[in-house]
Scaffold this active site. Structure first.
Site, PDB file in Angstrom:
ATOM      1  N   ASN A   8     -14.577  12.218 -17.721  1.00  0.00           N
ATOM      2  CA  ASN A   8     -14.262  11.022 -16.944  1.00  0.00           C
ATOM      3  C   ASN A   8     -15.549  10.204 -16.911  1.00  0.00           C
ATOM      4  O   ASN A   8     -16.514  10.578 -16.239  1.00  0.00           O
ATOM      5  CB  ASN A   8     -13.834  11.397 -15.524  1.00  0.00           C
ATOM      6  CG  ASN A   8     -13.603  10.180 -14.647  1.00  0.00           C
ATOM      7  OD1 ASN A   8     -13.877   9.054 -15.026  1.00  0.00           O
ATOM      8  ND2 ASN A   8     -13.103  10.410 -13.452  1.00  0.00           N
ATOM      9  N   ARG A  10     -16.433   7.701 -15.380  1.00  0.00           N
ATOM     10  CA  ARG A  10     -16.827   7.187 -14.069  1.00  0.00           C
ATOM     11  C   ARG A  10     -17.524   8.251 -13.228  1.00  0.00           C
ATOM     12  O   ARG A  10     -18.073   7.948 -12.167  1.00  0.00           O
ATOM     13  CB  ARG A  10     -15.604   6.655 -13.333  1.00  0.00           C
ATOM     14  CG  ARG A  10     -14.982   5.463 -14.070  1.00  0.00           C
ATOM     15  CD  ARG A  10     -13.852   4.862 -13.312  1.00  0.00           C
ATOM     16  NE  ARG A  10     -14.391   4.217 -12.110  1.00  0.00           N
ATOM     17  CZ  ARG A  10     -13.665   3.817 -11.104  1.00  0.00           C
ATOM     18  NH1 ARG A  10     -12.368   3.996 -11.122  1.00  0.00           N
ATOM     19  NH2 ARG A  10     -14.215   3.235 -10.062  1.00  0.00           N
ATOM     20  N   CYS A  11     -17.504   9.493 -13.701  1.00  0.00           N
ATOM     21  CA  CYS A  11     -18.096  10.611 -12.963  1.00  0.00           C
ATOM     22  C   CYS A  11     -19.525  10.857 -13.443  1.00  0.00           C
ATOM     23  O   CYS A  11     -19.761  11.083 -14.632  1.00  0.00           O
ATOM     24  CB  CYS A  11     -17.240  11.861 -13.168  1.00  0.00           C
ATOM     25  SG  CYS A  11     -17.994  13.372 -12.558  1.00  0.00           S
ATOM     26  N   SER A  12     -20.478  10.847 -12.531  1.00  0.00           N
ATOM     27  CA  SER A  12     -21.879  11.032 -12.914  1.00  0.00           C
ATOM     28  C   SER A  12     -22.125  12.415 -13.523  1.00  0.00           C
ATOM     29  O   SER A  12     -22.908  12.553 -14.469  1.00  0.00           O
ATOM     30  CB  SER A  12     -22.806  10.799 -11.717  1.00  0.00           C
ATOM     31  OG  SER A  12     -22.558  11.762 -10.705  1.00  0.00           O
TER      32      SER A  12
END
Length: 116
Positions: A8, A10-12
């Site tokens: 994902n 958007r996930c750090s």
């Protein structure tokens, strides 16, 4: 051996895992599971390869976990079905290499599997 990262962007933590793999020169196929949600069969296969209870694959702090009335005591099949319905419930990142897989929490765990 091919490696697939359930990712994902958007996930750090997911971005960090991908960067760690790329910085080490590993070729990784990125599977953006939010863009192309997995089927029940794909999740069931991943569950078997991970070798962990399905609850460990679930992001229990997501609002969708509560919204679907889920609990940590639910059977694996119910949790897998919930992840099919709401892919954002899938813990990330997950690296798959052949018949092995690991949840990248912390992200450095992906390097252990990649190096095998």
């Amino acid at each position: 051996m091919a490696m697939i990262l359930w990712h994902n962007p958007r996930c750090s933590k997911s971005r960090e895992a991908l960067k760690l793999l790329e910085d080490k020169g590993y070729e990784v196929e990125v599977f953006r599971y939010l863009d192309t949600p997995p089927s029940f069969e794909q999740l069931e296969s991943l569950h078997k390869v991970l070798g962990v209870p399905a609850i460990e694959m679930v992001r229990t702090k997501e609002a969708a976990f509560r919204e679907h009335g889920l609990s940590k005591d639910d059977p694996d099949e119910a949790l897998l079905n919930a992840m099919v319905a709401e892919p954002k419930l899938i813990e990330r990142p997950i690296l798959v290499r052949g018949d092995r897989a690991v949840i990248g929490r912390p992200p450095e765990r992906v390097l252990d599997l990649a190096a095998e």
